[in-house]
Enzyme design. Structure first.
Site, PDB file in Angstrom:
ATOM      1  N   TYR A 165      -1.311  -1.069  10.795  1.00  0.00           N
ATOM      2  CA  TYR A 165      -1.598  -1.637   9.469  1.00  0.00           C
ATOM      3  C   TYR A 165      -0.402  -1.408   8.534  1.00  0.00           C
ATOM      4  O   TYR A 165       0.091  -2.339   7.891  1.00  0.00           O
ATOM      5  CB  TYR A 165      -2.871  -1.003   8.886  1.00  0.00           C
ATOM      6  CG  TYR A 165      -3.049  -1.299   7.408  1.00  0.00           C
ATOM      7  CD1 TYR A 165      -3.360  -2.574   6.974  1.00  0.00           C
ATOM      8  CD2 TYR A 165      -2.872  -0.285   6.453  1.00  0.00           C
ATOM      9  CE1 TYR A 165      -3.508  -2.844   5.614  1.00  0.00           C
ATOM     10  CE2 TYR A 165      -3.017  -0.552   5.100  1.00  0.00           C
ATOM     11  CZ  TYR A 165      -3.329  -1.829   4.686  1.00  0.00           C
ATOM     12  OH  TYR A 165      -3.456  -2.088   3.348  1.00  0.00           O
ATOM     13  N   ASP A 171      -4.217  12.040   8.465  1.00  0.00           N
ATOM     14  CA  ASP A 171      -4.317  12.324   7.028  1.00  0.00           C
ATOM     15  C   ASP A 171      -3.187  13.242   6.571  1.00  0.00           C
ATOM     16  O   ASP A 171      -2.693  14.066   7.340  1.00  0.00           O
ATOM     17  CB  ASP A 171      -5.654  13.013   6.706  1.00  0.00           C
ATOM     18  CG  ASP A 171      -6.764  12.016   6.417  1.00  0.00           C
ATOM     19  OD1 ASP A 171      -6.491  10.800   6.420  1.00  0.00           O
ATOM     20  OD2 ASP A 171      -7.909  12.461   6.200  1.00  0.00           O
ATOM     21  N   LYS A 214       2.382  -4.081   6.737  1.00  0.00           N
ATOM     22  CA  LYS A 214       2.740  -4.169   5.305  1.00  0.00           C
ATOM     23  C   LYS A 214       4.259  -4.058   5.142  1.00  0.00           C
ATOM     24  O   LYS A 214       4.876  -4.795   4.354  1.00  0.00           O
ATOM     25  CB  LYS A 214       2.050  -3.053   4.514  1.00  0.00           C
ATOM     26  CG  LYS A 214       0.550  -3.239   4.380  1.00  0.00           C
ATOM     27  CD  LYS A 214       0.210  -4.411   3.472  1.00  0.00           C
ATOM     28  CE  LYS A 214      -1.264  -4.708   3.412  1.00  0.00           C
ATOM     29  NZ  LYS A 214      -1.587  -6.011   2.821  1.00  0.00           N
ATOM     30  N   SER A 233       0.840  -1.202   0.000  1.00  0.00           N
ATOM     31  CA  SER A 233       0.000   0.000   0.000  1.00  0.00           C
ATOM     32  C   SER A 233       0.869   1.244   0.000  1.00  0.00           C
ATOM     33  O   SER A 233       1.976   1.251   0.568  1.00  0.00           O
ATOM     34  CB  SER A 233      -0.858  -0.031   1.268  1.00  0.00           C
ATOM     35  OG  SER A 233      -1.453   1.223   1.500  1.00  0.00           O
TER      36      SER A 233
HETATM   37  P1  NAD Z   1     -10.877  -7.040   1.342  1.00  0.00           P
HETATM   38  O1  NAD Z   1     -11.035  -7.043   2.821  1.00  0.00           O
HETATM   39  O2  NAD Z   1     -12.059  -6.751   0.499  1.00  0.00           O
HETATM   40  O3  NAD Z   1     -10.258  -8.435   0.859  1.00  0.00           O
HETATM   41  C1  NAD Z   1      -9.394  -9.193   1.657  1.00  0.00           C
HETATM   42  C2  NAD Z   1      -9.887 -10.633   1.628  1.00  0.00           C
HETATM   43  O4  NAD Z   1      -8.998 -11.432   2.416  1.00  0.00           O
HETATM   44  C3  NAD Z   1     -11.286 -10.789   2.214  1.00  0.00           C
HETATM   45  O5  NAD Z   1     -12.059 -11.574   1.341  1.00  0.00           O
HETATM   46  C4  NAD Z   1     -11.054 -11.508   3.548  1.00  0.00           C
HETATM   47  O6  NAD Z   1     -12.127 -12.336   3.896  1.00  0.00           O
HETATM   48  C5  NAD Z   1      -9.781 -12.274   3.261  1.00  0.00           C
HETATM   49  N1  NAD Z   1      -8.938 -12.560   4.429  1.00  0.00           N
HETATM   50  C6  NAD Z   1      -8.538 -11.695   5.397  1.00  0.00           C
HETATM   51  N2  NAD Z   1      -7.748 -12.328   6.275  1.00  0.00           N
HETATM   52  C7  NAD Z   1      -7.647 -13.617   5.851  1.00  0.00           C
HETATM   53  C8  NAD Z   1      -6.978 -14.750   6.350  1.00  0.00           C
HETATM   54  N3  NAD Z   1      -6.246 -14.709   7.468  1.00  0.00           N
HETATM   55  N4  NAD Z   1      -7.084 -15.920   5.677  1.00  0.00           N
HETATM   56  C9  NAD Z   1      -7.822 -15.993   4.536  1.00  0.00           C
HETATM   57  N5  NAD Z   1      -8.487 -14.932   4.026  1.00  0.00           N
HETATM   58  C10 NAD Z   1      -8.403 -13.763   4.681  1.00  0.00           C
HETATM   59  O7  NAD Z   1      -9.680  -6.028   1.009  1.00  0.00           O
HETATM   60  P2  NAD Z   1      -9.184  -5.460  -0.392  1.00  0.00           P
HETATM   61  O8  NAD Z   1      -9.537  -4.026  -0.446  1.00  0.00           O
HETATM   62  O9  NAD Z   1      -9.568  -6.361  -1.482  1.00  0.00           O
HETATM   63  O10 NAD Z   1      -7.618  -5.533  -0.142  1.00  0.00           O
HETATM   64  C11 NAD Z   1      -6.843  -6.638  -0.574  1.00  0.00           C
HETATM   65  C12 NAD Z   1      -5.401  -6.414  -0.147  1.00  0.00           C
HETATM   66  O11 NAD Z   1      -4.947  -5.165  -0.684  1.00  0.00           O
HETATM   67  C13 NAD Z   1      -5.212  -6.320   1.371  1.00  0.00           C
HETATM   68  O12 NAD Z   1      -4.009  -6.970   1.698  1.00  0.00           O
HETATM   69  C14 NAD Z   1      -5.098  -4.827   1.613  1.00  0.00           C
HETATM   70  O13 NAD Z   1      -4.314  -4.534   2.749  1.00  0.00           O
HETATM   71  C15 NAD Z   1      -4.418  -4.355   0.353  1.00  0.00           C
HETATM   72  N6  NAD Z   1      -4.688  -2.938   0.024  1.00  0.00           N
HETATM   73  C16 NAD Z   1      -5.981  -2.503  -0.050  1.00  0.00           C
HETATM   74  C17 NAD Z   1      -6.236  -1.154  -0.318  1.00  0.00           C
HETATM   75  C18 NAD Z   1      -7.636  -0.624  -0.356  1.00  0.00           C
HETATM   76  O14 NAD Z   1      -7.821   0.599  -0.195  1.00  0.00           O
HETATM   77  N7  NAD Z   1      -8.663  -1.434  -0.626  1.00  0.00           N
HETATM   78  C19 NAD Z   1      -5.167  -0.279  -0.530  1.00  0.00           C
HETATM   79  C20 NAD Z   1      -3.874  -0.768  -0.467  1.00  0.00           C
HETATM   80  C21 NAD Z   1      -3.645  -2.115  -0.174  1.00  0.00           C
HETATM   81  C1  WQD Z   2      -9.242   9.877   0.805  1.00  0.00           C
HETATM   82  C2  WQD Z   2      -9.444  11.375   1.015  1.00  0.00           C
HETATM   83  C3  WQD Z   2      -9.716  11.982   3.321  1.00  0.00           C
HETATM   84  C4  WQD Z   2     -13.506   9.877   3.906  1.00  0.00           C
HETATM   85  C5  WQD Z   2      -6.680   4.859   3.009  1.00  0.00           C
HETATM   86  C6  WQD Z   2      -5.621   4.143   3.796  1.00  0.00           C
HETATM   87  C7  WQD Z   2      -4.567   3.612   2.871  1.00  0.00           C
HETATM   88  C8  WQD Z   2      -5.174   2.756   1.756  1.00  0.00           C
HETATM   89  C9  WQD Z   2      -6.291   3.469   1.068  1.00  0.00           C
HETATM   90  C10 WQD Z   2      -5.086   0.455   2.441  1.00  0.00           C
HETATM   91  C11 WQD Z   2      -8.670  11.946   2.205  1.00  0.00           C
HETATM   92  C12 WQD Z   2     -10.979  12.267   2.547  1.00  0.00           C
HETATM   93  C13 WQD Z   2     -12.352  10.393   3.358  1.00  0.00           C
HETATM   94  C14 WQD Z   2     -14.539  10.755   4.275  1.00  0.00           C
HETATM   95  C15 WQD Z   2     -13.213  12.606   3.525  1.00  0.00           C
HETATM   96  N1  WQD Z   2      -5.732   1.538   2.269  1.00  0.00           N
HETATM   97  N2  WQD Z   2     -12.201  11.732   3.168  1.00  0.00           N
HETATM   98  N3  WQD Z   2     -14.350  12.093   4.066  1.00  0.00           N
HETATM   99  O1  WQD Z   2      -6.885   7.926   3.723  1.00  0.00           O
HETATM  100  O2  WQD Z   2      -5.990   8.218   1.367  1.00  0.00           O
HETATM  101  O3  WQD Z   2      -6.094   5.977   2.334  1.00  0.00           O
HETATM  102  O4  WQD Z   2      -7.235   3.957   2.032  1.00  0.00           O
HETATM  103  O5  WQD Z   2      -3.935   0.221   2.257  1.00  0.00           O
HETATM  104  O6  WQD Z   2      -3.700   2.873   3.660  1.00  0.00           O
HETATM  105  O7  WQD Z   2      -5.062   5.066   4.718  1.00  0.00           O
HETATM  106  O8  WQD Z   2      -8.196   7.076   1.715  1.00  0.00           O
HETATM  107  O9  WQD Z   2     -10.543   7.114   1.024  1.00  0.00           O
HETATM  108  O10 WQD Z   2      -9.995   7.226   3.478  1.00  0.00           O
HETATM  109  O11 WQD Z   2      -9.503   9.197   2.031  1.00  0.00           O
HETATM  110  O12 WQD Z   2     -13.078  13.829   3.373  1.00  0.00           O
HETATM  111  O13 WQD Z   2     -15.588  10.367   4.797  1.00  0.00           O
HETATM  112  O14 WQD Z   2     -10.827  11.601   1.328  1.00  0.00           O
HETATM  113  O15 WQD Z   2      -9.478  12.981   4.261  1.00  0.00           O
HETATM  114  O16 WQD Z   2      -8.261  13.232   1.858  1.00  0.00           O
HETATM  115  P1  WQD Z   2      -6.754   7.404   2.350  1.00  0.00           P
HETATM  116  P2  WQD Z   2      -9.635   7.582   2.093  1.00  0.00           P
END
Ligand code: NAD
Ligand code: WQD
Length: 341
Positions: free
Chosen positions: A153, A299, A157, A129
């Site tokens: 978190y 943020d 990572k 991430s």
């Molecule tokens: P999500 O929660 O929708 O998907 C994760 C999946 O993993 C879920 O289906 C959950 O049931 C499963 N899971 C969790 N722990 C598990 C375990 N111990 N064993 C088996 N299954 C398990 O999340 P997502 O948004 O699809 O994210 C996927 C990956 O990408 C995650 O590792 C997350 O940290 C990373 N990521 C997500 C974002 C985001 O904003 N969505 C941003 C950056 C990185």
């Molecule tokens: C985006 C912008 C908020 C909600 C997060 C995690 C990051 C990654 C992606 C996993 C910011 C603003 C948000 C709301 C708002 N996840 N906002 N009102 O914070 O960039 O990233 O998700 O890896 O690790 O930190 O994403 O969508 O929460 O926010 O004004 O109700 O929207 O302040 O500027 P963020 P976000």
């Protein structure tokens, strides 16, 4: 195109990004096995993937930390590579429940890597991430920026990234790609799969789309006094379908001598919160009620990617523009106002 990597284990394949990637993999002819414990997803997402692709999926309901279950999966299948999505992802929750986050995300990766090594499957694409850059000194962010997580978190990572670099240094057979996603948004163009967060969304776009369908009353915009185009926070939002295609390119780029590489996965362009609200309104025809609220703790003002390394080394760039992201998001949310349930 000739494929050298065919049979793929997708952990977390029922989740938001995993489900879109599984669709792309199946459509590209990969043989996919999904392993998920459904702790943050619904079995319905699997049915929807099957509906889109017309292919019955091989799904294992198990936790990646369950050594016996994982070994059994590796005994049954000879995987060419693993895409590891499974993990917990809510920043605020990780501050309240750090042990749960380290246990799931770090122990899960450790267990998986051990079983992979034993099964001589040494190719992996890992979901990291942009959070690993913490508060970057400037934008756009390149992969060589300092790594500096600010919450459990993000630390989890970074720990897994370190693990991956270390195993790759110790054994040149490992071929590892770390994908650092920026802000994933939107949904599959069919409107059948999309993001379905538990409870009140933390992230901006699911919050906006739930206001649009009347599940939530009003968006709080966290701060309008940042040093940005209009004072609201700027992020690099990327269509989940572009993320899915990045995983295919990342798999195809794994080859002997690859070692461990990290790639930014974003569009390279930032939009403010207000720009996102306006773009959603234009694509959906809905009016989003919002108010300005105080800044959210933790943020940062601006975060967007330099994507030249992924373009150069993976041959990948994002294709969906802002309007396309908004249209697909609205298609999903308006067809599924309550998500999968
Ligand atoms: P999500 O929660 O929708 O998907 C994760 C999946 O993993 C879920 O289906 C959950 O049931 C499963 N899971 C969790 N722990 C598990 C375990 N111990 N064993 C088996 N299954 C398990 O999340 P997502 O948004 O699809 O994210 C996927 C990956 O990408 C995650 O590792 C997350 O940290 C990373 N990521 C997500 C974002 C985001 O904003 N969505 C941003 C950056 C990185
Ligand atoms: C985006 C912008 C908020 C909600 C997060 C995690 C990051 C990654 C992606 C996993 C910011 C603003 C948000 C709301 C708002 N996840 N906002 N009102 O914070 O960039 O990233 O998700 O890896 O690790 O930190 O994403 O969508 O929460 O926010 O004004 O109700 O929207 O302040 O500027 P963020 P976000």
């Amino acid at each position: 195109m000739q494929q050298t990597t065919n049979k793929i284990l997708v952990t977390g394949g029922a989740g938001y990004i995993g489900s879109h990637t599984v669709v792309a993999l199946v459509e590209q002819g990969f043989d996919v096995v999904v392993l998920d414990n459904f702790s943050n997803s619904q079995p319905e997402s699997i049915s929807r993937i099957e509906q889109i692709t017309g292919v019955k999926l091989d799904v294992v309901n198990a936790d990646v930390r369950d050594e016996i279950a994982l070994q059994r999966v590796f005994e049954l299948h000879q995987f060419d590579a693993v895409i590891h999505f499974a993990g917990l992802k809510a920043v605020g929750e990780s501050v309240d429940q750090p042990l749960r986050y380290y246990h799931n995300n770090v122990q899960g990766a450790l267990q998986l890597l051990r079983v992979m090594g034993d099964g001589n499957c040494k190719k992996i694409v890992f979901s990291s991430s942009a959070t690993v850059y913490g508060d970057p000194s400037s934008v756009p962010i390149t992969e060589s920026f300092a790594l500096n997580a600010t919450n459990p978190y993000g630390h989890s990572k970074l720990m897994v990234e370190t693990l991956l670099r270390d195993i790759s240094s110790s054994d040149a057979d490992w071929q590892v790609s770390i994908l650092r996603y920026f802000n994933p948004v939107s949904a599959h163009s069919s409107g059948l799969i999309g993001e379905d967060p538990n409870g009140i969304p933390n992230n901006l776009m699911p919050y906006i789309s739930q206001v649009a369908v009347g599940r939530l009353a009003c968006l709080s915009i966290y701060g309008d006094d940042y040093d940005t185009v209009d004072g609201t926070g700027v992020r690099d939002y990327i269509h989940v379908a572009d993320l899915a295609s990045a995983h295919i390119k990342a798999l195809q780029a794994l080859a002997p001598g690859h070692g461990c590489q990290a790639y930014n996965i974003g569009t390279g362009r930032g939009y403010s919160v207000l720009e996102m609200v306006k773009a959603f309104e234009a694509a959906s025809g809905q009016t989003i009620k919002y108010k300005i609220a105080p800044r959210r703790i933790g943020d940062i003002a601006s975060c967007y990617a330099d994507t030249s390394k992924s373009a150069r080394e993976l041959g990948w760039t994002a294709e969906h523009d802002l309007n396309g992201m908004m249209q697909d998001l609205w298609h999903w949310q308006s067809n599924n106002p309550n998500g999968y349930s």
